[in-house]
Motif scaffolding. Structure first.
Motif, PDB file in Angstrom:
ATOM      1  N   GLN A 162      94.802 -24.632  20.912  1.00 30.55           N
ATOM      2  CA  GLN A 162      95.975 -25.462  21.168  1.00 30.55           C
ATOM      3  C   GLN A 162      95.619 -26.933  20.946  1.00 30.55           C
ATOM      4  OE1 GLN A 162      99.096 -24.250  21.909  1.00 30.55           O
ATOM      5  NE2 GLN A 162      98.178 -22.237  21.609  1.00 30.55           N
ATOM      6  N   ASN A 163      96.573 -27.716  20.468  1.00 25.87           N
ATOM      7  CA  ASN A 163      96.315 -29.130  20.205  1.00 25.87           C
ATOM      8  C   ASN A 163      95.843 -29.880  21.451  1.00 25.87           C
ATOM      9  OD1 ASN A 163      96.958 -28.883  17.540  1.00 25.87           O
ATOM     10  ND2 ASN A 163      98.978 -29.802  17.680  1.00 25.87           N
ATOM     11  N   TYR A 164      96.449 -29.580  22.614  1.00 25.20           N
ATOM     12  CA  TYR A 164      96.037 -30.272  23.832  1.00 25.20           C
ATOM     13  C   TYR A 164      94.632 -29.854  24.251  1.00 25.20           C
ATOM     14  CZ  TYR A 164      97.736 -25.971  26.124  1.00 25.20           C
ATOM     15  OH  TYR A 164      97.959 -24.663  26.498  1.00 25.20           O
ATOM     16  N   SER A 165      94.267 -28.592  23.977  1.00 24.21           N
ATOM     17  CA  SER A 165      92.921 -28.115  24.291  1.00 24.21           C
ATOM     18  C   SER A 165      91.880 -28.829  23.433  1.00 24.21           C
ATOM     19  CB  SER A 165      92.824 -26.604  24.067  1.00 24.21           C
ATOM     20  OG  SER A 165      93.698 -25.901  24.923  1.00 24.21           O
ATOM     21  N   ILE A 166      92.173 -28.938  22.150  1.00 24.22           N
ATOM     22  CA  ILE A 166      91.261 -29.633  21.234  1.00 24.22           C
ATOM     23  C   ILE A 166      91.131 -31.098  21.628  1.00 24.22           C
ATOM     24  CG2 ILE A 166      90.910 -30.348  18.833  1.00 24.22           C
ATOM     25  CD1 ILE A 166      92.429 -27.799  17.998  1.00 24.22           C
ATOM     26  N   GLY A 167      92.268 -31.722  21.968  1.00 24.68           N
ATOM     27  CA  GLY A 167      92.253 -33.126  22.369  1.00 24.68           C
ATOM     28  C   GLY A 167      91.436 -33.366  23.618  1.00 24.68           C
ATOM     29  N   ILE A 168      91.583 -32.492  24.611  1.00 22.44           N
ATOM     30  CA  ILE A 168      90.829 -32.629  25.861  1.00 22.44           C
ATOM     31  C   ILE A 168      89.335 -32.420  25.606  1.00 22.44           C
ATOM     32  CG2 ILE A 168      90.379 -31.595  28.128  1.00 22.44           C
ATOM     33  CD1 ILE A 168      93.400 -30.939  28.252  1.00 22.44           C
ATOM     34  N   ALA A 169      89.000 -31.340  24.913  1.00 22.60           N
ATOM     35  CA  ALA A 169      87.597 -30.996  24.673  1.00 22.60           C
ATOM     36  C   ALA A 169      86.880 -32.072  23.862  1.00 22.60           C
ATOM     37  CB  ALA A 169      87.507 -29.646  23.965  1.00 22.60           C
ATOM     38  N   LEU A 170      87.476 -32.465  22.734  1.00 21.58           N
ATOM     39  CA  LEU A 170      86.834 -33.482  21.894  1.00 21.58           C
ATOM     40  C   LEU A 170      86.821 -34.838  22.593  1.00 21.58           C
ATOM     41  CD1 LEU A 170      88.174 -32.648  18.299  1.00 21.58           C
ATOM     42  CD2 LEU A 170      86.007 -32.012  19.367  1.00 21.58           C
ATOM     43  N   GLY A 171      87.869 -35.119  23.365  1.00 19.39           N
ATOM     44  CA  GLY A 171      87.923 -36.383  24.094  1.00 19.39           C
ATOM     45  C   GLY A 171      86.789 -36.509  25.095  1.00 19.39           C
ATOM     46  N   LEU A 172      86.527 -35.440  25.848  1.00 20.07           N
ATOM     47  CA  LEU A 172      85.478 -35.468  26.865  1.00 20.07           C
ATOM     48  C   LEU A 172      84.076 -35.359  26.264  1.00 20.07           C
ATOM     49  CD1 LEU A 172      87.063 -33.209  29.657  1.00 20.07           C
ATOM     50  CD2 LEU A 172      86.691 -35.684  29.759  1.00 20.07           C
ATOM     51  N   ILE A 173      83.891 -34.422  25.348  1.00 19.69           N
ATOM     52  CA  ILE A 173      82.550 -34.148  24.831  1.00 19.69           C
ATOM     53  C   ILE A 173      82.094 -35.173  23.802  1.00 19.69           C
ATOM     54  CG2 ILE A 173      81.119 -32.461  23.606  1.00 19.69           C
ATOM     55  CD1 ILE A 173      83.026 -30.280  24.718  1.00 19.69           C
ATOM     56  N   ILE A 174      82.989 -35.598  22.923  1.00 18.70           N
ATOM     57  CA  ILE A 174      82.628 -36.540  21.862  1.00 18.70           C
ATOM     58  C   ILE A 174      83.163 -37.945  22.144  1.00 18.70           C
ATOM     59  CG2 ILE A 174      82.917 -37.095  19.412  1.00 18.70           C
ATOM     60  CD1 ILE A 174      82.974 -34.105  18.852  1.00 18.70           C
ATOM     61  N   GLY A 175      84.419 -38.025  22.583  1.00 17.15           N
ATOM     62  CA  GLY A 175      85.050 -39.321  22.798  1.00 17.15           C
ATOM     63  C   GLY A 175      84.349 -40.180  23.825  1.00 17.15           C
ATOM     64  N   LYS A 176      83.926 -39.579  24.934  1.00 18.30           N
ATOM     65  CA  LYS A 176      83.278 -40.334  25.999  1.00 18.30           C
ATOM     66  C   LYS A 176      81.984 -41.014  25.523  1.00 18.30           C
ATOM     67  CE  LYS A 176      85.412 -40.580  29.972  1.00 18.30           C
ATOM     68  NZ  LYS A 176      85.596 -41.869  30.664  1.00 18.30           N
ATOM     69  N   PRO A 177      80.986 -40.243  25.069  1.00 14.66           N
ATOM     70  CA  PRO A 177      79.744 -40.906  24.630  1.00 14.66           C
ATOM     71  C   PRO A 177      79.962 -41.827  23.433  1.00 14.66           C
ATOM     72  CG  PRO A 177      79.716 -38.566  24.059  1.00 14.66           C
ATOM     73  CD  PRO A 177      80.882 -38.778  24.967  1.00 14.66           C
ATOM     74  N   LEU A 178      80.818 -41.424  22.503  1.00 20.91           N
ATOM     75  CA  LEU A 178      81.084 -42.246  21.326  1.00 20.91           C
ATOM     76  C   LEU A 178      81.727 -43.575  21.725  1.00 20.91           C
ATOM     77  CD1 LEU A 178      81.184 -42.563  18.235  1.00 20.91           C
ATOM     78  CD2 LEU A 178      83.435 -41.442  18.284  1.00 20.91           C
ATOM     79  N   GLY A 179      82.710 -43.514  22.617  1.00 21.41           N
ATOM     80  CA  GLY A 179      83.394 -44.724  23.060  1.00 21.41           C
ATOM     81  C   GLY A 179      82.462 -45.661  23.813  1.00 21.41           C
ATOM     82  N   ILE A 180      81.665 -45.107  24.724  1.00 24.71           N
ATOM     83  CA  ILE A 180      80.742 -45.919  25.521  1.00 24.71           C
ATOM     84  C   ILE A 180      79.711 -46.603  24.637  1.00 24.71           C
ATOM     85  CG2 ILE A 180      78.893 -45.791  27.252  1.00 24.71           C
ATOM     86  CD1 ILE A 180      80.565 -43.545  28.605  1.00 24.71           C
ATOM     87  N   ILE A 181      79.075 -45.836  23.759  1.00 25.47           N
ATOM     88  CA  ILE A 181      78.045 -46.389  22.876  1.00 25.47           C
ATOM     89  C   ILE A 181      78.629 -47.419  21.915  1.00 25.47           C
ATOM     90  CG2 ILE A 181      76.633 -45.803  20.864  1.00 25.47           C
ATOM     91  CD1 ILE A 181      75.121 -45.252  23.317  1.00 25.47           C
TER      92      ILE A 181
END
Length: 384
Positions: free
Chosen positions: A279-298
């Motif tokens: 589901q689009n919301y599932s992909i958004g949540i998963a990628l947001g937390l797993i990739i978005g968080k470290p990528l955004g912080i760094i």
């Protein structure tokens, strides 16, 4: 960076509480998917005084959790990591990146759809879980890294609180809101008059919570407002703020958050696993937390440091910051909390909770392994 005794108490309670949260989450999932599943789910929907037990937990007990977050934030601003603007800029920029990029990734998959309101879900960090995982690494973790993660998570929670207040308020009842803010103003006056007795603030807080609950603004915001109304004084052990914060640590970590976990992770895992994760919301949540968080912080930290707006302490490395970035991807409590506000469809809520658990688990594992390898190597290099 210097850790105060109260900070050490906070870290100890949060790291232990994180491990308890993990245990209660597993228990809740096991019961929900057992033969007692239906009875377990119906229990949380049982009505008491006009609201379900789950509602009382999410709007009532969690206000106390937000009160503790507010008290910690207040202390960070007056005496802690956020009291010195130069030191504060590091976790502030990290938190900004850790909120913007995950939200952008979510919207990339959900903009213009009925689930776009879930953009706030991957923006938050669960302090208890994140510090619980970090604590498993023991003494090899430098104090500066613990404080950086704590400050980052507290700022993240402040961002989540602001998002809840601004974007998840569907209808305002101005009369109740004005009364709630009037009570808040009265408590601020008591503060200015140097009234140190905690009782008037707690009584006022209860009334403020009642009117906020019926104002359309989420009632848990009361906790944060009350925290800033309670006298901080010199921040010493005899100050009103210190006494309340110290008292709340263990009840929040070992009673309130575990109960929240029990009530909100009663998730029935269906057989249509592939459908859920695609589901689009599932992909958004998963990628947001797993990739978005470290990528955004760094990314944002790198830009801020290159521009000379802040600097990386000598004890920290980019590798350790990246590891903490993954730990910041443990959304859990706040992510689930925002999910309940963002969506109305029970199926979407249930699926989103499940994805939050999976994504938080994966982010936590990656962060733990990354830091274990990184910190071990850094310790060896320092010894040589």
């Amino acid at each position: 960076m210097k850790a105060t005794q109260l900070y050490k108490d906070f870290f100890e309670s949060e790291k232990s509480g994180g491990l308890v949260l993990i245990a209660f989450t597993l228990i809740s999932l096991a019961i929900a998917n057992s033969a007692f599943g239906n009875s377990y789910l119906h229990f949380w929907e049982t009505t008491f005084a006009g609201h379900s037990i789950e509602h009382w937990i999410n709007d009532g007990l969690m206000t106390i959790f937000f009160l503790l977050i507010g008290l910690e934030l207040e202390r960070e601003i007056y005496q802690g990591e956020l009291s010195n603007i130069k030191d504060a800029l590091l976790p502030i920029f990290g938190a900004i990146g850790g909120m913007i990029i995950p939200a952008a990734i979510f919207l990339l998959f959900n903009f213009g759809t009925e689930t776009q309101s879930g953009a706030g879900i991957p923006m938050a960090t669960d302090i208890a879980f994140a510090l619980g995982i970090l604590s498993l690494l023991g003494n090899r973790v430098p104090t500066s890294l613990k404080i950086f993660l704590t400050a980052l998570a507290v700022i993240d929670d402040l961002g989540a609180i602001m998002i809840i207040a601004i974007f998840y308020t569907k209808a305002l009842f101005w009369s109740n809101l004005i009364i709630a803010l009037g009570i808040f103003s009265f408590l601020l006056v008591l503060n200015r008059l140097k009234v140190r007795n905690l009782i008037p603030y707690l009584i006022g807080g209860v009334f403020m919570w009642y009117f906020m609950l019926h104002s359309g603004v989420h009632a848990t915001i009361t906790g944060v407002l009350l925290a800033f109304a309670i006298p901080f004084g010199n921040g010493g052990e005899k100050s009103t703020s210190y006494i309340l914060q110290h008292f709340l640590h263990k009840p929040v970590a070992f009673i309130i958050l575990p109960i929240f976990a029990l009530a909100n992770t009663a998730i029935v895992i269906g057989t249509d696993f592939t459908t859920i994760i695609t589901q689009n919301y599932s992909i958004g949540i998963a990628l947001g937390l797993i990739i978005g968080k470290p990528l955004g912080i760094i990314t944002i930290l790198f830009i801020a440091i290159k521009l000379g707006w802040c600097k990386l302490p000598n004890e920290l490395s980019w590798k350790s910051i990246l590891g903490v970035g993954f730990l910041a991807g443990i959304g859990f409590t706040m992510s689930i909390f925002i999910t309940l506000l963002a969506f109305e469809n029970e199926t979407i809520i249930n699926n989103a909770k499940f994805i939050i658990l999976l994504a938080s688990l994966l982010a936590g594992l990656i962060g733990f392994i990354s830091l274990k390898l990184t910190l071990s190597k850094e310790v060896i290099e320092e010894e040589n």
